[in-house]
Scaffold this motif. Sequence first.
Motif, PDB file in Angstrom:
ATOM      1  N   ILE A  80       0.829  -1.203   0.000  1.00  0.00           N
ATOM      2  CA  ILE A  80       0.000   0.000   0.000  1.00  0.00           C
ATOM      3  C   ILE A  80       0.862   1.251   0.000  1.00  0.00           C
ATOM      4  N   LEU A  81       0.249   2.367  -0.385  1.00  0.00           N
ATOM      5  CA  LEU A  81       0.888   3.672  -0.275  1.00  0.00           C
ATOM      6  C   LEU A  81       0.218   4.453   0.850  1.00  0.00           C
ATOM      7  N   VAL A  82       1.041   5.189   1.580  1.00  0.00           N
ATOM      8  CA  VAL A  82       0.557   5.996   2.691  1.00  0.00           C
ATOM      9  C   VAL A  82       0.857   7.458   2.402  1.00  0.00           C
ATOM     10  N   ASN A  83      -0.160   8.280   2.499  1.00  0.00           N
ATOM     11  CA  ASN A  83      -0.015   9.720   2.319  1.00  0.00           C
ATOM     12  C   ASN A  83       0.592  10.306   3.583  1.00  0.00           C
ATOM     13  N   LYS A  84       1.822  10.846   3.481  1.00  0.00           N
ATOM     14  CA  LYS A  84       2.526  11.332   4.658  1.00  0.00           C
ATOM     15  C   LYS A  84       2.169  12.769   5.027  1.00  0.00           C
ATOM     16  N   PHE A  85       1.500  13.517   4.112  1.00  0.00           N
ATOM     17  CA  PHE A  85       1.265  14.933   4.391  1.00  0.00           C
ATOM     18  C   PHE A  85      -0.188  15.278   4.676  1.00  0.00           C
ATOM     19  N   THR A  86      -1.102  14.317   4.494  1.00  0.00           N
ATOM     20  CA  THR A  86      -2.520  14.646   4.645  1.00  0.00           C
ATOM     21  C   THR A  86      -2.867  15.105   6.059  1.00  0.00           C
ATOM     22  N   TYR A  87      -2.158  14.574   7.075  1.00  0.00           N
ATOM     23  CA  TYR A  87      -2.397  14.981   8.461  1.00  0.00           C
ATOM     24  C   TYR A  87      -1.415  16.043   8.939  1.00  0.00           C
ATOM     25  N   GLY A  88      -0.545  16.530   8.050  1.00  0.00           N
ATOM     26  CA  GLY A  88       0.425  17.546   8.436  1.00  0.00           C
ATOM     27  C   GLY A  88       1.836  17.157   8.066  1.00  0.00           C
ATOM     28  N   ILE A  89       2.712  18.135   8.014  1.00  0.00           N
ATOM     29  CA  ILE A  89       4.116  17.918   7.676  1.00  0.00           C
ATOM     30  C   ILE A  89       4.881  17.630   8.962  1.00  0.00           C
ATOM     31  N   ARG A  90       5.632  16.517   8.949  1.00  0.00           N
ATOM     32  CA  ARG A  90       6.406  16.109  10.121  1.00  0.00           C
ATOM     33  C   ARG A  90       7.883  16.017   9.774  1.00  0.00           C
ATOM     34  N   LEU A  91       8.720  16.341  10.746  1.00  0.00           N
ATOM     35  CA  LEU A  91      10.156  16.194  10.548  1.00  0.00           C
ATOM     36  C   LEU A  91      10.514  14.719  10.465  1.00  0.00           C
ATOM     37  N   PRO A  92      11.372  14.338   9.513  1.00  0.00           N
ATOM     38  CA  PRO A  92      11.783  12.933   9.415  1.00  0.00           C
ATOM     39  C   PRO A  92      12.497  12.466  10.675  1.00  0.00           C
ATOM     40  N   VAL A  93      12.454  11.173  10.904  1.00  0.00           N
ATOM     41  CA  VAL A  93      13.134  10.473  11.997  1.00  0.00           C
ATOM     42  C   VAL A  93      12.459  10.739  13.334  1.00  0.00           C
ATOM     43  N   ILE A  94      12.354  12.024  13.759  1.00  0.00           N
ATOM     44  CA  ILE A  94      11.761  12.316  15.065  1.00  0.00           C
ATOM     45  C   ILE A  94      10.241  12.416  14.991  1.00  0.00           C
ATOM     46  N   ASN A  95       9.683  12.505  13.776  1.00  0.00           N
ATOM     47  CA  ASN A  95       8.233  12.479  13.549  1.00  0.00           C
ATOM     48  C   ASN A  95       7.492  13.627  14.236  1.00  0.00           C
ATOM     49  N   LYS A  96       8.144  14.768  14.399  1.00  0.00           N
ATOM     50  CA  LYS A  96       7.507  15.916  15.046  1.00  0.00           C
ATOM     51  C   LYS A  96       6.767  16.759  14.017  1.00  0.00           C
ATOM     52  N   LYS A  97       5.480  17.036  14.286  1.00  0.00           N
ATOM     53  CA  LYS A  97       4.682  17.828  13.346  1.00  0.00           C
ATOM     54  C   LYS A  97       5.108  19.290  13.405  1.00  0.00           C
ATOM     55  N   ILE A  98       5.346  19.880  12.234  1.00  0.00           N
ATOM     56  CA  ILE A  98       5.707  21.292  12.165  1.00  0.00           C
ATOM     57  C   ILE A  98       4.648  22.119  11.436  1.00  0.00           C
ATOM     58  N   ILE A  99       3.815  21.470  10.632  1.00  0.00           N
ATOM     59  CA  ILE A  99       2.729  22.168   9.935  1.00  0.00           C
ATOM     60  C   ILE A  99       1.477  21.295  10.013  1.00  0.00           C
ATOM     61  N   SER A 100       0.398  21.830  10.551  1.00  0.00           N
ATOM     62  CA  SER A 100      -0.865  21.096  10.619  1.00  0.00           C
ATOM     63  C   SER A 100      -1.661  21.313   9.339  1.00  0.00           C
ATOM     64  N   ILE A 101      -2.264  20.239   8.837  1.00  0.00           N
ATOM     65  CA  ILE A 101      -3.094  20.346   7.629  1.00  0.00           C
ATOM     66  C   ILE A 101      -4.498  19.819   7.923  1.00  0.00           C
ATOM     67  N   ASN A 102      -4.640  18.520   8.136  1.00  0.00           N
ATOM     68  CA  ASN A 102      -5.928  17.923   8.469  1.00  0.00           C
ATOM     69  C   ASN A 102      -5.778  17.048   9.706  1.00  0.00           C
ATOM     70  N   ASN A 103      -6.887  16.767  10.367  1.00  0.00           N
ATOM     71  CA  ASN A 103      -6.910  15.819  11.460  1.00  0.00           C
ATOM     72  C   ASN A 103      -7.506  14.500  10.976  1.00  0.00           C
ATOM     73  N   PRO A 104      -7.113  13.386  11.577  1.00  0.00           N
ATOM     74  CA  PRO A 104      -7.730  12.102  11.217  1.00  0.00           C
ATOM     75  C   PRO A 104      -9.244  12.152  11.430  1.00  0.00           C
ATOM     76  N   GLU A 105      -9.972  11.454  10.577  1.00  0.00           N
ATOM     77  CA  GLU A 105     -11.421  11.372  10.679  1.00  0.00           C
ATOM     78  C   GLU A 105     -11.838   9.926  10.909  1.00  0.00           C
ATOM     79  N   ARG A 106     -12.995   9.753  11.517  1.00  0.00           N
ATOM     80  CA  ARG A 106     -13.510   8.397  11.722  1.00  0.00           C
ATOM     81  C   ARG A 106     -13.625   7.685  10.373  1.00  0.00           C
TER      82      ARG A 106
END
Length: 262
Positions: A80-106
């Motif tokens: 499968i492919l996973v969209n890495k930016f749909t929930y926000g931009i995160r720094l590689p390795v440490i996985n810290k979000k630096i830009i919020s875009i969308n929140n997960p939905e049910r």
Amino acid sequence: MNFALILFVLLLVTGALYAVDVLKFRKLRSKNGPEPLWVEWGASFFPVILIVFVLRSFLFEPFKIPSGSMIPTLLVGDFILVNKFTYGIRLPVINKKIISINNPERGDVMVFRYPEDPSLDYIKRVVGLPGDTIAYQNKRLTINGKPVEMSKIADYLHPERLYYSEQYSAKMGKVEHRLLNDTDAPAFIPDVARFPYRENCTYNAAGVTCKVPDGHYFMMGDNRDNSRDSRAWGFVPEQNIVGKAFFIWLNFSDLSRVGSFK
């Protein structure tokens, strides 16, 4: 194995070799002279590794489904492919979000770092959002006191194990999907861990009821009686999110599954 960290280290090493070659040694070589091995096998890989690192870290990352917890939506062997930016931009390795875009939905199918061992990536469906009350009693899911809309469809035949599971069509938010229940499996939740915010959950013979804490999500597999998920090991913190699964790009055993994600 932390592949993101390995890729980052390779990027730094090849990038350093590339920079040294461009800034100094390339000027000293004759125009048609051979490249030394450290350039041929080191610096020359830098552009390729850079492209892979950017794509994998910020855009799309491939995963292979290792277990049957998401049957019938995802099968063992699906790539499968996973969209890495749909929930926000995160720094590689440490996985810290630096830009919020969308929140997960049910209803989203989400990849995340397993809370009990963050070196492992898990995939489940988002069932509970922060603040939700999730009740899974007698194999029926209720969110904030409202039962999830479900309808019985044809039983699902597990092709490798040759047995049937009850199959349902369910609607959660905007997402329609299928899920499985095994009639002979118990309703209670076995092997419950001592997880953070464990006091938010109440267990009984019929299942579990949980209040999802702020900044956390409640995840469940579509193969309900064959998935160890938030019912047993607790909530997924926001910082563990990897991305949203959205596309099957390969299955060596069944090419017809390419693109079939529902």
